[in-house]
Write an enzyme that holds these catalytic residues in place. Structure first.
Site, short mmCIF file in Angstrom:
data_model
loop_
_atom_site.label_atom_id
_atom_site.label_comp_id
_atom_site.label_asym_id
_atom_site.label_seq_id
_atom_site.Cartn_x
_atom_site.Cartn_y
_atom_site.Cartn_z
N ASN A 150 -54.72 34.98 -37.93
CA ASN A 150 -54.27 33.64 -37.49
C ASN A 150 -53.02 33.15 -38.22
O ASN A 150 -52.16 32.51 -37.63
CB ASN A 150 -55.41 32.62 -37.57
CG ASN A 150 -55.93 32.41 -38.97
OD1 ASN A 150 -55.84 33.29 -39.81
ND2 ASN A 150 -56.46 31.24 -39.23
N GLY A 226 -61.30 35.74 -43.96
CA GLY A 226 -61.79 36.16 -42.65
C GLY A 226 -63.05 35.39 -42.30
O GLY A 226 -63.31 34.31 -42.86
N SER A 227 -63.84 35.95 -41.41
CA SER A 227 -65.04 35.25 -40.95
C SER A 227 -66.13 35.28 -42.02
O SER A 227 -66.14 36.17 -42.89
CB SER A 227 -65.56 35.94 -39.68
OG SER A 227 -65.85 37.29 -39.98
N GLU A 248 -62.28 33.48 -48.66
CA GLU A 248 -61.86 32.29 -47.89
C GLU A 248 -62.37 32.50 -46.48
O GLU A 248 -61.83 33.32 -45.74
CB GLU A 248 -60.33 32.18 -47.89
CG GLU A 248 -59.71 31.98 -49.25
CD GLU A 248 -59.98 30.62 -49.85
OE1 GLU A 248 -60.44 29.73 -49.11
OE2 GLU A 248 -59.77 30.46 -51.06
N LEU A 249 -63.41 31.76 -46.10
CA LEU A 249 -64.13 32.11 -44.87
C LEU A 249 -64.02 31.02 -43.80
O LEU A 249 -63.11 30.21 -43.83
CB LEU A 249 -65.58 32.42 -45.23
CG LEU A 249 -65.73 33.46 -46.36
CD1 LEU A 249 -67.19 33.67 -46.71
CD2 LEU A 249 -65.08 34.77 -46.00
N CYS A 282 -58.43 27.91 -39.99
CA CYS A 282 -59.74 27.81 -40.67
C CYS A 282 -60.13 26.37 -40.89
O CYS A 282 -61.31 26.02 -40.81
CB CYS A 282 -59.70 28.57 -41.98
SG CYS A 282 -58.32 28.10 -43.02
N GLU A 461 -57.71 29.73 -53.69
CA GLU A 461 -56.36 30.27 -53.59
C GLU A 461 -55.39 29.12 -53.83
O GLU A 461 -55.77 27.96 -53.75
CB GLU A 461 -56.13 30.87 -52.19
CG GLU A 461 -56.97 32.13 -51.99
CD GLU A 461 -56.46 33.01 -50.87
OE1 GLU A 461 -56.50 32.56 -49.71
OE2 GLU A 461 -56.04 34.15 -51.15
P1 NAD Z 1 -62.52 38.92 -39.44
O1 NAD Z 1 -63.55 38.60 -40.47
O2 NAD Z 1 -62.94 39.61 -38.22
O3 NAD Z 1 -61.39 39.86 -40.10
C1 NAD Z 1 -60.62 39.45 -41.20
C2 NAD Z 1 -60.11 40.69 -41.92
O4 NAD Z 1 -61.22 41.35 -42.51
C3 NAD Z 1 -59.43 41.72 -41.02
O5 NAD Z 1 -58.37 42.34 -41.71
C4 NAD Z 1 -60.55 42.72 -40.75
O6 NAD Z 1 -60.08 43.99 -40.43
C5 NAD Z 1 -61.28 42.70 -42.08
N1 NAD Z 1 -62.71 43.06 -42.04
C6 NAD Z 1 -63.60 42.79 -41.07
N2 NAD Z 1 -64.82 43.27 -41.42
C7 NAD Z 1 -64.69 43.83 -42.64
C8 NAD Z 1 -65.58 44.51 -43.53
N3 NAD Z 1 -66.86 44.70 -43.22
N4 NAD Z 1 -65.09 44.96 -44.70
C9 NAD Z 1 -63.79 44.79 -45.02
N5 NAD Z 1 -62.90 44.17 -44.22
C10 NAD Z 1 -63.34 43.70 -43.04
O7 NAD Z 1 -61.76 37.56 -39.14
P2 NAD Z 1 -60.58 37.29 -38.09
O8 NAD Z 1 -61.17 37.20 -36.73
O9 NAD Z 1 -59.44 38.22 -38.32
O10 NAD Z 1 -60.09 35.83 -38.58
C11 NAD Z 1 -60.70 34.66 -38.22
C12 NAD Z 1 -61.65 34.18 -39.30
O11 NAD Z 1 -60.94 33.99 -40.54
C13 NAD Z 1 -62.23 32.81 -38.98
O12 NAD Z 1 -63.60 32.79 -39.27
C14 NAD Z 1 -61.47 31.87 -39.90
O13 NAD Z 1 -62.13 30.67 -40.22
C15 NAD Z 1 -61.26 32.72 -41.11
N6 NAD Z 1 -60.16 32.18 -41.91
C16 NAD Z 1 -60.45 31.52 -43.08
C17 NAD Z 1 -59.42 30.96 -43.84
C18 NAD Z 1 -59.70 30.22 -45.13
O14 NAD Z 1 -58.77 30.01 -45.90
N7 NAD Z 1 -60.93 29.82 -45.41
C19 NAD Z 1 -58.10 31.06 -43.39
C20 NAD Z 1 -57.85 31.71 -42.19
C21 NAD Z 1 -58.88 32.28 -41.46
#
Ligand code: NAD
Length: 485
Positions: A150, A226-227, A248-249, A282, A461
């Protein structure tokens, strides 16, 4: 067809397994590039390069590392248009937004270069006058940085800026949906003369490449955005090697609007934070609670202002407000949340469909959507939608608003509009989240810690705290002898 290579040990490397990720433009569906996907051998080479580079990089003084990072920041600014075009073409956000993200990322690198030069330890006196305890901070070692799609450049900058300033070396793994702009961004470090191996970038699926990286014994810290679902898996893997981890989720951020609020400012904030980047933020606002006395007025103005947003292909119309969503899966989730709400009694006050017109046919476009008559049985009010849809609900008392705001497993950010100082104190105290925006909706700020409570994450962060995530503490106990006169 453009082929995106990986950055390993200062060189651009093709896939060791002949695996490629197809990168498409979400505004048109066109295939725009193939990104080389890391083989286990590529991953090994990247981690070993970071491990080999660590002793000399970590021994540089903070000022010497800062000099490198100032150069990096200048190269990013020089290359910002090129990086931004890649970002828009793979992620969809309008070009002006992408340029802002890249230029802001150059600023983040500069900030950490400044901050590391004023990061001190402590000298602690003991009860014996000739004994002092010296507490110093040292870099933790090889860092794996995993980022989502994102804000593919910005979220990488938060991690690599802090890690490199602290004296760590990095292997970065951007999202497979958006590998082009992050690798272009990492190339700026090489161009600025950062030594080979200090920063590496590999590409591949999280469940495969990400997990191999995290499990590597030479890695001492994992910085993940990520998620929540993936974050839990990352934490589990880190526990095996007791590795430091910051997560950061996901979020499900509420916005509370009180009767005495400046309604025009609140409407502006609601439009920006609900729909910017197509709600793929996020800390996006997913749900709005409005004092019943001003509910109708707010809804009227919120709809009026939302209708004015210009949706377009962000390369052809750089100043558009909104582009497409990143993928079909992301769009499907929004539609699922809207349908769930409608089934449970909600009504669409605006949007809820694809915009009409030929230019929207192929891409993942969707109108920003406002739902009324919502309640907390609906996914839209409790789960992360990560798209341009928001539920608006009236409240009777501030107690009720606080209770509703906290009624979620997430705790990233919340927003409040009021002019009453007592309400500000009470609500800010009681909201269960890492950041609260009062009369504004911009809480991620470079020199301030950012992160979540509850299932929105662990660690911080940005700011001083964000830098210290990459350092560990050492106590040196010093005993001095009497010097003969
Ligand atoms: P995602 O969790 O699918 O993927 C994020 C990253 O993690 C990608 O590079 C992916 O390849 C990697 N990944 C996925 N599963 C993994 C595993 N088992 N082991 C290691 N790496 C793995 O998330 P997305 O769809 O790319 O992004 C959207 C999510 O990110 C949303 O839930 C959003 O809220 C979150 N997000 C949080 C913040 C924050 O600062 N809290 C900021 C931006 C996005």
């Amino acid at each position: 067809m453009e082929k995106q290579l990986m950055l390993i040990n200062g060189k651009w490397i093709d896939s060791g397994s002949s695996d490629y990720i197809q990168v498409t433009n979400p505004a048109t569906g066109d295939l725009i590039a193939q990104a080389a996907c890391a083989s286990p051998e590529n991953i090994e080479e990247a981690v070993r390069a970071a491990e080999k580079a660590f002793p000399s990089w970590s021994k540089l003084s903070p000022a010497e590392r800062a000099d490198y990072l100032y150069k990096v920041s200048n190269v990013i600014l020089k290359e910002s248009e090129k990086i931004a075009r890649k970002l828009t073409s793979e992620q969809g956000k309008p070009l002006k937004e992408a340029e802002g993200e890249v230029r802001g990322s150059a600023g983040v690198i500069r900030y950490f270069a400044d901050e590391i030069q004023r990061t001190y330890g402590d000298i602690i006196p003991q009860k014996e006058p000739h004994i002092k305890s010296m507490v110093i901070l040292q870099p933790i070692g090889v860092v794996v940085a995993i980022t989502p799609w994102n804000y593919p450049v910005q979220l990488l900058a938060w991690k690599v800026g802090a890690a490199l300033a602290a004296g760590c070396t990095v292997v970065a793994k951007p999202s497979s949906q958006t590998p082009l702009s992050p690798l272009e961004f990492l190339g700026c470090f090489a161009e600025a003369g950062v030594p080979a191996g200090v920063i590496n970038g590999v590409v591949g699926p999280g469940g495969k490449v990400g997990e191999i990286l995290i499990s590597h014994p030479a890695v001492r810290k994992v910085a993940f955005t990520g998620s929540t679902e993936a974050g839990k898996k990352v934490m589990e893997k880190c526990s095996k090697g007791l590795k430091k981890v910051s997560l950061e989720l996901g979020g499900q951020s509420p916005l509370i609007i009180c009767e005495d609020a400046n309604l025009e400012k609140a409407v502006k904030g609601a439009v920006r934070r609900s729909f910017r980047n197509m709600g793929q933020v996020c800390n996006a606002v997913n749900r709005i609670y409005v004092d019943r006395k001003v509910y109708d007025k707010f809804m009227e103005r919120f709809i009026e202002e939302t209708k004015k947003l210009i949706i377009d292909n962000g390369l052809e119309n750089p100043s558009a407000n909104l582009g497409p969503m990143v993928s079909k899966e992301a769009l499907d989730k929004v539609i699922e949340h809207i349908n769930d709400a409608l089934k449970k009694g909600a009504r669409i006050a605006y949007g809820g469909e694809k915009p009409e017109g030929k230019k929207y046919e192929k891409g993942f476009f969707f109108k920003p959507t406002i739902l009324g008559d919502v309640n907390h049985d609906m996914l839209i009010m409790r789960e992360e939608t990560f798209g341009p849809a928001v539920g608006v609900m009236p409240f009777e008392t501030i107690d009720e608003a606080i209770k509703l705001a906290n009624d979620t497993k997430y705790g990233l950010a919340a927003y409040l509009y009021t002019n009453n100082v007592h309400t500000i104190r009470r609500v800010c105290q009681e909201l269960e989240c890492g950041s609260v925006g009062v009369n504004n909706v911009n809480v991620s700020t470079t020199n301030v810690p950012y992160g979540g409570w509850k299932e929105s994450g662990i660690g911080r962060e940005l700011g001083r705290e964000g830098l210290k995530e990459y350092m560990q503490t050492k106590h040196i106990k010093l005993e001095f002898f009497e010097v003969e006169k």
